[in-house]
Write a protein that holds these residues in place. Structure first.
Motif, PDB file in Angstrom:
ATOM      1  N   GLU A 263      49.951  32.613  62.404  1.00  0.00           N
ATOM      2  CA  GLU A 263      49.633  32.824  63.790  1.00  0.00           C
ATOM      3  C   GLU A 263      48.827  31.837  64.435  1.00  0.00           C
ATOM      4  O   GLU A 263      48.978  31.713  65.795  1.00  0.00           O
ATOM      5  N   ARG A 264      47.716  31.285  63.653  1.00  0.00           N
ATOM      6  CA  ARG A 264      47.059  30.175  64.422  1.00  0.00           C
ATOM      7  C   ARG A 264      48.037  29.128  64.895  1.00  0.00           C
ATOM      8  O   ARG A 264      47.579  28.581  65.903  1.00  0.00           O
ATOM      9  N   LEU A 265      48.980  28.516  64.185  1.00  0.00           N
ATOM     10  CA  LEU A 265      49.693  27.446  64.591  1.00  0.00           C
ATOM     11  C   LEU A 265      50.751  27.610  65.640  1.00  0.00           C
ATOM     12  O   LEU A 265      51.124  26.618  66.135  1.00  0.00           O
ATOM     13  N   GLY A 266      50.974  28.956  65.890  1.00  0.00           N
ATOM     14  CA  GLY A 266      51.994  29.361  67.040  1.00  0.00           C
ATOM     15  C   GLY A 266      53.134  28.778  66.688  1.00  0.00           C
ATOM     16  O   GLY A 266      53.769  28.819  65.937  1.00  0.00           O
ATOM     17  N   ALA A 267      53.701  27.981  67.633  1.00  0.00           N
ATOM     18  CA  ALA A 267      55.094  27.449  67.884  1.00  0.00           C
ATOM     19  C   ALA A 267      55.127  26.288  66.664  1.00  0.00           C
ATOM     20  O   ALA A 267      56.427  25.852  66.422  1.00  0.00           O
ATOM     21  N   HIS A 268      54.059  25.691  66.269  1.00  0.00           N
ATOM     22  CA  HIS A 268      54.121  24.703  65.264  1.00  0.00           C
ATOM     23  C   HIS A 268      54.027  25.314  63.850  1.00  0.00           C
ATOM     24  O   HIS A 268      53.987  24.436  62.854  1.00  0.00           O
ATOM     25  N   ALA A 269      54.155  26.590  63.578  1.00  0.00           N
ATOM     26  CA  ALA A 269      53.999  27.381  62.444  1.00  0.00           C
ATOM     27  C   ALA A 269      54.957  26.931  61.390  1.00  0.00           C
ATOM     28  O   ALA A 269      54.549  26.933  60.238  1.00  0.00           O
ATOM     29  N   TRP A 270      56.118  26.220  61.795  1.00  0.00           N
ATOM     30  CA  TRP A 270      57.247  26.105  60.853  1.00  0.00           C
ATOM     31  C   TRP A 270      57.636  24.707  60.790  1.00  0.00           C
ATOM     32  O   TRP A 270      58.441  24.291  60.226  1.00  0.00           O
ATOM     33  N   ASP A 271      56.572  23.568  61.482  1.00  0.00           N
ATOM     34  CA  ASP A 271      56.700  22.438  61.204  1.00  0.00           C
ATOM     35  C   ASP A 271      56.717  22.181  59.654  1.00  0.00           C
ATOM     36  O   ASP A 271      57.364  21.297  58.956  1.00  0.00           O
ATOM     37  N   HIS A 272      55.813  22.657  59.068  1.00  0.00           N
ATOM     38  CA  HIS A 272      55.653  22.691  57.304  1.00  0.00           C
ATOM     39  C   HIS A 272      55.432  24.106  57.051  1.00  0.00           C
ATOM     40  O   HIS A 272      54.939  24.929  57.648  1.00  0.00           O
ATOM     41  N   ARG A 273      55.572  24.355  55.652  1.00  0.00           N
ATOM     42  CA  ARG A 273      55.456  25.597  55.094  1.00  0.00           C
ATOM     43  C   ARG A 273      54.010  25.995  55.231  1.00  0.00           C
ATOM     44  O   ARG A 273      53.086  25.300  54.571  1.00  0.00           O
ATOM     45  N   ALA A 274      53.712  26.931  55.876  1.00  0.00           N
ATOM     46  CA  ALA A 274      52.203  27.476  55.850  1.00  0.00           C
ATOM     47  C   ALA A 274      51.758  27.777  54.611  1.00  0.00           C
ATOM     48  O   ALA A 274      51.984  28.307  53.765  1.00  0.00           O
ATOM     49  N   ARG A 275      50.510  27.158  54.175  1.00  0.00           N
ATOM     50  CA  ARG A 275      49.965  27.164  52.833  1.00  0.00           C
ATOM     51  C   ARG A 275      48.336  27.736  53.146  1.00  0.00           C
ATOM     52  O   ARG A 275      47.774  27.189  53.805  1.00  0.00           O
ATOM     53  N   VAL A 276      47.860  28.158  51.839  1.00  0.00           N
ATOM     54  CA  VAL A 276      46.629  28.426  51.875  1.00  0.00           C
ATOM     55  C   VAL A 276      45.932  27.212  50.903  1.00  0.00           C
ATOM     56  O   VAL A 276      46.178  27.517  49.797  1.00  0.00           O
ATOM     57  N   SER A 277      44.778  26.498  51.148  1.00  0.00           N
ATOM     58  CA  SER A 277      44.455  25.470  50.495  1.00  0.00           C
ATOM     59  C   SER A 277      43.474  25.996  49.225  1.00  0.00           C
ATOM     60  O   SER A 277      43.286  27.074  49.273  1.00  0.00           O
ATOM     61  N   THR A 278      43.471  24.994  48.409  1.00  0.00           N
ATOM     62  CA  THR A 278      42.609  25.614  46.970  1.00  0.00           C
ATOM     63  C   THR A 278      41.290  26.091  47.328  1.00  0.00           C
ATOM     64  O   THR A 278      40.761  26.914  46.872  1.00  0.00           O
ATOM     65  N   ALA A 279      40.568  25.050  48.399  1.00  0.00           N
ATOM     66  CA  ALA A 279      39.203  25.524  48.711  1.00  0.00           C
ATOM     67  C   ALA A 279      39.145  26.799  49.467  1.00  0.00           C
ATOM     68  O   ALA A 279      38.246  27.668  49.093  1.00  0.00           O
ATOM     69  N   ARG A 280      40.056  27.216  50.444  1.00  0.00           N
ATOM     70  CA  ARG A 280      40.156  28.474  50.975  1.00  0.00           C
ATOM     71  C   ARG A 280      40.480  29.517  49.904  1.00  0.00           C
ATOM     72  O   ARG A 280      40.044  30.634  50.161  1.00  0.00           O
ATOM     73  N   LYS A 281      41.281  29.336  48.980  1.00  0.00           N
ATOM     74  CA  LYS A 281      41.684  30.399  47.819  1.00  0.00           C
ATOM     75  C   LYS A 281      40.268  30.701  47.462  1.00  0.00           C
ATOM     76  O   LYS A 281      40.015  31.962  47.095  1.00  0.00           O
TER      77      LYS A 281
END
Length: 314
Positions: A263-281
């Motif tokens: 949702e944050r990336l908006g129209a750029h959400a699919w430039d790369h597969r959205a992931r949650v970083s290890t730090a955020r996990k």
């Protein structure tokens, strides 16, 4: 028939480590008995997915020469043998047989998951919002119900099972918004046709660059739905044992983070597969530890209900 349970647990652990590093990491938060049962459930789900898609742990293709209906028949036959307590020749399906004898998992719960594979075999696509939720129920919500049973939630505790289903729905909605481009490449779209029509996005055109901005509000709509289901699920998580609650809330945070990132990336959400970083996990896991010690906030159960979703199409 007796099974070599330690061998099945070992095989299931190898499967989850190959197929889902995030899920494997979250499973460490469970007590040993629950952790092993979660691995056994994952192994069965993963094996069904791989047979349905002719893939190895969701990756490399393994052509088997079978049409979708035949692959579905294979899944059903092996699952029915497992439910009956018979050896299947497959550790992943034998794992289900063990679960059926150790937990309150019922054949009806299993059947609701199999119905999701039937929808995919029929190349079924959602026309309405209710259709999309029906699909989410069978491929994820029903798995959430099985997961709750694996954690010891009784089959007659309808409200807690409903809340477990809601977490699965939230997870699948996150998957749908993240995988729009990947699904389109495979000839699939799980956003409702009616939503696309409202946004003036023609069928089959969802990933065309000039429709990206029109797609963003639809993604926001799905993410808002996911947040509602996650809030409902947190109420049910509050009824679990502490370590189970911690693991479930960690997973909720991580998957919610995926949807939020899209949702944050908006129209750029699919430039790369959205992931949650290890730090955020790790941050989500730490936050879940704190949340697990608090009372869950009240949240209404979204509609349609689990029973209504299960009844659709029958």
């Amino acid at each position: 028939m007796p099974f070599d349970r330690p061998a099945l647990v070992l095989a299931a652990h190898k499967s989850i480590r190959r197929g889902s590093k995030s899920f494997a990491a979250a499973s460490r938060l469970f007590d040993r008995t629950t952790r092993e049962r979660v691995w056994l459930l994952y192994a069965w789900c993963r094996a069904c997915d791989d047979i349905a898609d002719e893939q190895d742990h969701g990756g490399a293709s393994i052509p088997g020469g079978l049409d979708p209906d035949s692959r579905l028949a294979t899944i059903r036959t092996l699952t029915e043998l497992a439910i009956a307590g018979e050896a299947t020749g497959s550790p992943a399906f034998d794992a289900l047989g063990v679960l059926m004898r150790e937990t309150p998992v019922t054949p009806a719960m299993v059947e609701d998951v199999l119905a999701g594979f039937a929808l995919d075999a029929a190349e079924w696509r959602p026309r309405s919002e209710a259709d999309m939720l029906r699909y989410c129920y069978h491929v994820a919500g029903a798995v959430g119900v099985m997961m709750a049973a694996v954690m010891g939630v009784p089959a007659d505790d309808e409200d807690t099972l409903d809340r477990a289903c809601d977490l699965g729905l939230a997870f699948q909605l996150a998957n749908i918004v993240r995988d729009v481009w990947e699904d389109d490449a495979n000839g699939r779209c799980y956003l409702p046709v009616e939503w696309l029509a409202e946004a003036d996005i023609p069928p089959g055109e969802v990933t065309k660059p000039h429709y990206r901005h029109a797609l963003v509000p639809l993604i926001a709509r799905a993410c808002a739905m996911a947040r509602g289901y996650e809030a409902s699920a947190r109420v049910g998580a509050g009824r679990l044992a502490f370590r189970q609650r911690w693991a479930v809330l960690s997973a909720a945070g991580i998957y919610g983070g995926i949807a939020s990132e899209v949702e944050r990336l908006g129209a750029h959400a699919w430039d790369h597969r959205a992931r949650v970083s290890t730090a955020r996990k790790l941050a989500f896991i730490a936050g879940a530890f704190i949340d697990a010690q608090r009372s869950a906030p009240l949240a209404e159960k979204p509609v349609p209900s689990r029973r209504e979703l299960a009844a659709m199409g029958r």
